[in-house]
Design a protein around this motif. Structure first.
Motif, PDB file in Angstrom:
ATOM      1  N   ASN A   6       0.804  -1.224   0.000  1.00 47.72           N
ATOM      2  CA  ASN A   6       0.000   0.000   0.000  1.00 47.72           C
ATOM      3  C   ASN A   6       0.832   1.267   0.000  1.00 47.72           C
ATOM      4  OD1 ASN A   6       0.577  -0.591   2.831  1.00 47.72           O
ATOM      5  ND2 ASN A   6      -0.613   1.257   3.168  1.00 47.72           N
ATOM      6  N   LYS A 211     -15.789  -2.153   3.323  1.00 45.33           N
ATOM      7  CA  LYS A 211     -14.775  -1.128   3.600  1.00 45.33           C
ATOM      8  C   LYS A 211     -13.584  -1.250   2.638  1.00 45.33           C
ATOM      9  CE  LYS A 211     -14.312  -2.518   7.878  1.00 45.33           C
ATOM     10  NZ  LYS A 211     -15.339  -3.592   7.857  1.00 45.33           N
ATOM     11  N   SER A 212     -13.035  -2.441   2.536  1.00 46.19           N
ATOM     12  CA  SER A 212     -11.856  -2.609   1.673  1.00 46.19           C
ATOM     13  C   SER A 212     -12.220  -2.445   0.208  1.00 46.19           C
ATOM     14  CB  SER A 212     -11.213  -3.977   1.913  1.00 46.19           C
ATOM     15  OG  SER A 212     -10.812  -4.088   3.261  1.00 46.19           O
ATOM     16  N   VAL A 215     -12.062   1.161  -0.297  1.00 42.24           N
ATOM     17  CA  VAL A 215     -10.668   1.623  -0.352  1.00 42.24           C
ATOM     18  C   VAL A 215     -10.110   1.392  -1.746  1.00 42.24           C
ATOM     19  CG1 VAL A 215      -8.314   1.113   0.442  1.00 42.24           C
ATOM     20  CG2 VAL A 215     -10.155   1.382   2.100  1.00 42.24           C
ATOM     21  N   GLN A 227      -6.499  -4.100  -1.833  1.00 38.75           N
ATOM     22  CA  GLN A 227      -6.772  -4.670  -0.521  1.00 38.75           C
ATOM     23  C   GLN A 227      -7.616  -5.922  -0.751  1.00 38.75           C
ATOM     24  OE1 GLN A 227      -4.847  -3.355   1.912  1.00 38.75           O
ATOM     25  NE2 GLN A 227      -6.565  -2.973   3.275  1.00 38.75           N
ATOM     26  N   HIS A 249      -3.903   4.630   2.689  1.00 39.25           N
ATOM     27  CA  HIS A 249      -3.823   4.584   1.226  1.00 39.25           C
ATOM     28  C   HIS A 249      -4.117   5.958   0.641  1.00 39.25           C
ATOM     29  CE1 HIS A 249      -4.128   0.135   1.444  1.00 39.25           C
ATOM     30  NE2 HIS A 249      -4.799   0.454   2.538  1.00 39.25           N
ATOM     31  N   VAL A 257      -6.992   7.546   2.901  1.00 41.63           N
ATOM     32  CA  VAL A 257      -8.025   6.716   3.526  1.00 41.63           C
ATOM     33  C   VAL A 257      -7.371   5.599   4.339  1.00 41.63           C
ATOM     34  CG1 VAL A 257      -8.355   5.343   1.392  1.00 41.63           C
ATOM     35  CG2 VAL A 257     -10.124   5.337   3.172  1.00 41.63           C
ATOM     36  N   ASP A 259      -7.968   1.987   6.014  1.00 39.29           N
ATOM     37  CA  ASP A 259      -8.810   0.792   6.081  1.00 39.29           C
ATOM     38  C   ASP A 259      -8.607   0.160   7.453  1.00 39.29           C
ATOM     39  OD1 ASP A 259     -10.533  -1.227   5.355  1.00 39.29           O
ATOM     40  OD2 ASP A 259      -9.136  -2.268   4.026  1.00 39.29           O
TER      41      ASP A 259
END
Ligand SMILES: Nc1nc2c(ncn2[C@@H]2O[C@H](COP(=O)(O)OP(=O)(O)OP(=O)(O)O)[C@@H](O)[C@H]2O)c(=O)[nH]1
Ligand SMILES: [Mg+2]
Ligand SMILES: [Zn+2]
Length: 350
Positions: A6, A211-212, A215, A227, A249, A257, A259
């Motif tokens: 990342n 969520k991921s 991202v 991710q 990230h 952001v 995660d």
């Protein structure tokens, strides 16, 4: 051996990283001592058991910890100073905001992230949606000094996404609630008010809410650098705890952001201020109660009970306010307090 996934992505999607685009501000500048001018400034991107990775103006860096220092003292999003030659970490700067969360059964709070401007509280339009849990996240965000925004995912699987939106909006005055599909590029456009140059957002919520996935969309990550995301279980709709650590990230359109791993439970402690903001309708009534230390349970002249009787206050909100306040003060009130531990809302008029 560093996992650069990342951090390298962060530097490659950002044409030139300036300190201010990384989130540096006067708040941090003011902390620098004259003799610290030679140190480089870094933002922590990942925190592992024995190592830290960070992002600086020149790109990703693996930092070396000084002896007797522990990675547990650092949060993703922290600003630190390091020696430009050796990458030896010198010190961490004070945080503007810090997101601490307490897991059920654990004494020490976890550092979920630091220097976060906006907390995206993610929930799906399905069995995951739970007003009482959302309120816990809101109290946490308020207490941490971050702006909460609720994101509703999986509207495509629900016939009545608007109902969820309405319910979510009612939980806190002025709360922004955004319905989005984390898999779609439109999600990034919907979040531009909060994802701007120099701004940091963090994603929290149950496992499997997307969520991921979000991202990856925000960061514009290619599949091999993305991710990892996981499918939810068919029988109960629960996620599989795919993400296991926090990471920072770069957002393709500007900003950063964080995660985070999905949480099974969230305990609230020492969050009196966050709860006051969350339950503004109750907070505002309290000064009109006859007694300064009114518990709004049985006292005569209680403005809260009066509003309840008049139907202007939601009884479920009062119940949840009491539960959250008690839980919060359980971990806060000194043992010898004249009010013991059950002092829901008692320190309101401090
Ligand atoms: N149908 C639908 N599926 C979605 C949506 N958002 C996410 N998903 C799917 O939900 C699953 C879980 O997504 P993740 O991004 O791994 O969830 P997470 O919140 O990161 O989960 P943890 O890492 O376990 O905390 C993936 O299969 C996603 O493709 C949505 O809006 N609609
Ligand atoms: Mg995840
Ligand atoms: Zn009262």
């Amino acid at each position: 051996l560093f996992d650069w996934k990342n951090v390298t992505e962060a530097s490659s999607t950002t044409h030139s990283i300036t300190l201010s685009s990384l989130g540096w501000s006067k708040f941090f500048e003011d902390q620098l001592e004259p003799h610290e001018a030679g140190f480089t400034r870094h933002r922590i991107a990942t925190v592992h058991r024995a190592r830290l990775t960070a992002i600086s103006q020149t790109g990703p860096v693996g930092l070396t910890l000084p002896v007797h220092s522990h990675t547990g003292h650092f949060a993703v999003g922290d600003w630190v100073l390091a020696d430009p030659q050796t990458q030896l970490l010198y010190r961490r700067l004070n945080r503007k905001t810090v997101l601490e969360r307490r897991i059920e059964g654990s004494k020490t709070p976890q550092l979920a992230g630091a220097n976060i401007n906006t907390l995206f509280i993610v929930t799906s339009c399905n069995a995951d949606f739970n007003p009482a849990r959302l309120e816990r996240y809101l109290a946490l965000a308020n207490e941490a000094g971050t702006t909460p925004v609720t994101l509703l995912t999986k509207a495509d699987t629900a016939p009545d996404a608007q109902t969820y939106q309405k319910q979510a909006s009612a939980l806190q005055r002025g709360l922004a609630v955004v319905i989005l599909d984390p898999r779609s590029g439109d999600a990034a456009a919907a979040l531009t008010p909060w994802c701007r140059d120099g701004q940091t957002v963090a994603l929290v919520g149950s496992s499997g809410v997307g969520k991921s996935t979000l991202v990856n969309t925000l960061a514009g990550l290619t599949p091999e650098r993305a991710q990892e995301t996981g499918r939810i279980r068919e029988h109960d709709g629960k996620g599989r705890h795919t993400t296991t650590s926090r990471s920072l990230h770069a957002i393709a359109g500007g900003g950063w952001v964080i995660d985070t791993p999905g949480m099974r439970s969230l305990r609230v402690s020492d969050a009196a201020f966050g709860i006051e903001t969350l339950f503004a309708e109750i907070t505002e009534l309290a000064p009109h109660c006859r007694f300064r230390d009114c518990t709004h349970a049985h006292e005569p002249g209680c403005a809260v009970q009066k509003a309840l009787a008049a139907g202007t206050l939601d009884p479920e909100r009062l119940t949840r306010w009491r539960k959250l306040s008690e839980e919060s003060s359980e971990h806060t009130a000194p043992r010898n307090s004249p009010f013991g531990n059950a002092g829901a809302g008692r320190n309101k008029k401090r």
